[in-house]
Design a protein around this motif. Structure first.
Motif, short mmCIF file in Angstrom:
data_model
loop_
_atom_site.label_atom_id
_atom_site.label_comp_id
_atom_site.label_asym_id
_atom_site.label_seq_id
_atom_site.Cartn_x
_atom_site.Cartn_y
_atom_site.Cartn_z
N LYS A 125 -1.87 2.23 -6.45
CA LYS A 125 -3.26 2.50 -6.08
C LYS A 125 -3.74 1.46 -5.09
O LYS A 125 -3.53 0.27 -5.28
CB LYS A 125 -4.14 2.47 -7.34
CG LYS A 125 -5.59 2.81 -7.09
CD LYS A 125 -6.35 2.87 -8.39
CE LYS A 125 -7.82 3.21 -8.16
NZ LYS A 125 -8.59 3.30 -9.41
N THR B 235 -4.27 6.87 -4.16
CA THR B 235 -3.26 6.66 -5.18
C THR B 235 -2.06 7.53 -4.89
O THR B 235 -2.21 8.71 -4.57
CB THR B 235 -3.81 7.01 -6.58
OG1 THR B 235 -4.93 6.18 -6.87
CG2 THR B 235 -2.74 6.80 -7.65
N GLU C 174 3.39 4.79 -10.01
CA GLU C 174 2.06 4.95 -9.43
C GLU C 174 1.68 3.69 -8.65
O GLU C 174 2.02 2.57 -9.03
CB GLU C 174 1.03 5.20 -10.53
CG GLU C 174 -0.37 5.52 -10.03
CD GLU C 174 -1.32 5.89 -11.16
OE1 GLU C 174 -1.26 7.04 -11.62
OE2 GLU C 174 -2.11 5.02 -11.55
#
Lengths: 115, 115
Positions: free
Chosen positions: B58, B63, B56
């Motif tokens: 962001k 995101t 992930e």
């Protein structure tokens, strides 16, 4: 600073005419890419230069398409004997360095319409 | 054969809502996954990008979620605003020993954020 510029922004050509599309990359950018974007589609790769060397031209759709970057800066995409299927937006992108994470900055494109 | 599949083709979201766009790829040689935003008449502009060694990333309201085993990645736009209305493209690129290759784009998602 100045971004990638392309000229002309719009080009109308009669079928069978030759056209030349110009790309001025960001100053000092090593890599230069050409992409073709059909209406409503994502860009598709045409060819790639590292400085003046054309390292990949696998995306050029036919031998009517030719690209050059003789001094490692400005690039020209030439299309000979244009056909209706050549109608698209032609995008140029440049990148500061050859490493993977370096962003490709796109110009506004040249919209080519072949009648 | 489409190497990067993107869905949905179009998306309508209310202001303040979450926009989610999904992409899937097949080529395990892909090593760089950027998302681009394109407004009408403009070239694509990089929003955010991820490498497959993280799940992930962001940046502000944007995101990327990445699932290497499923070969899928997605873009989440939190607190969507009318100014986010644009076409979004996922892309993928192989790495040639750490050097960048051409971007392979999905077909795009047209996002409309209603006030």
């Amino acid at each position: 600073g100045a971004g990638v510029s392309q000229s002309p922004r719009y080009k109308v050509a009669k079928r069978g005419q030759d056209v030349a599309l110009r790309c001025d990359p960001i100053s000092g950018h090593v890599s230069l890419f050409w992409y073709q974007q059909a209406l409503g589609q994502g860009p598709e790769f045409l060819t790639y230069f590292q400085n003046e060397a054309q390292l990949d031209k696998s995306g050029l759709p036919s031998d009517r398409f030719f690209a050059e970057r003789p001094e490692g800066s400005v690039s020209t995409l030439k299309i000979q004997r244009t056909q209706q299927e050549d109608s698209a937006v032609y995008l140029c992108a440049s990148s500061l360095a050859i490493e993977l994470d370096y962003e490709q900055y796109f110009g506004p494109g040249t919209r080519l319409t072949v009648t | 054969q489409q190497q990067v599949k993107q869905s949905p083709q179009s998306l309508i979201v209310q202001k303040g809502g979450i926009s989610i766009i999904n992409c899937a790829y097949e080529n395990t040689a892909f090593d760089y996954f950027p998302w681009y935003q394109q407004f009408p008449g403009k070239g694509p502009a990089l929003l955010i990008a991820i490498r497959p060694d993280v799940s992930e990333k962001k940046e502000g309201r944007f995101t990327i979620s990445f699932n290497k085993s499923a070969k899928q990645f997605s873009l989440h736009i939190m607190d969507s605003q009318p100014g986010d209305s644009a076409t979004y493209f996922c892309a993928a690129s192989p790495s040639y020993g750490g050097s960048q290759g051409n971007l392979i784009f999905g077909k795009g998602t047209k996002l409309s954020v209603k006030p």
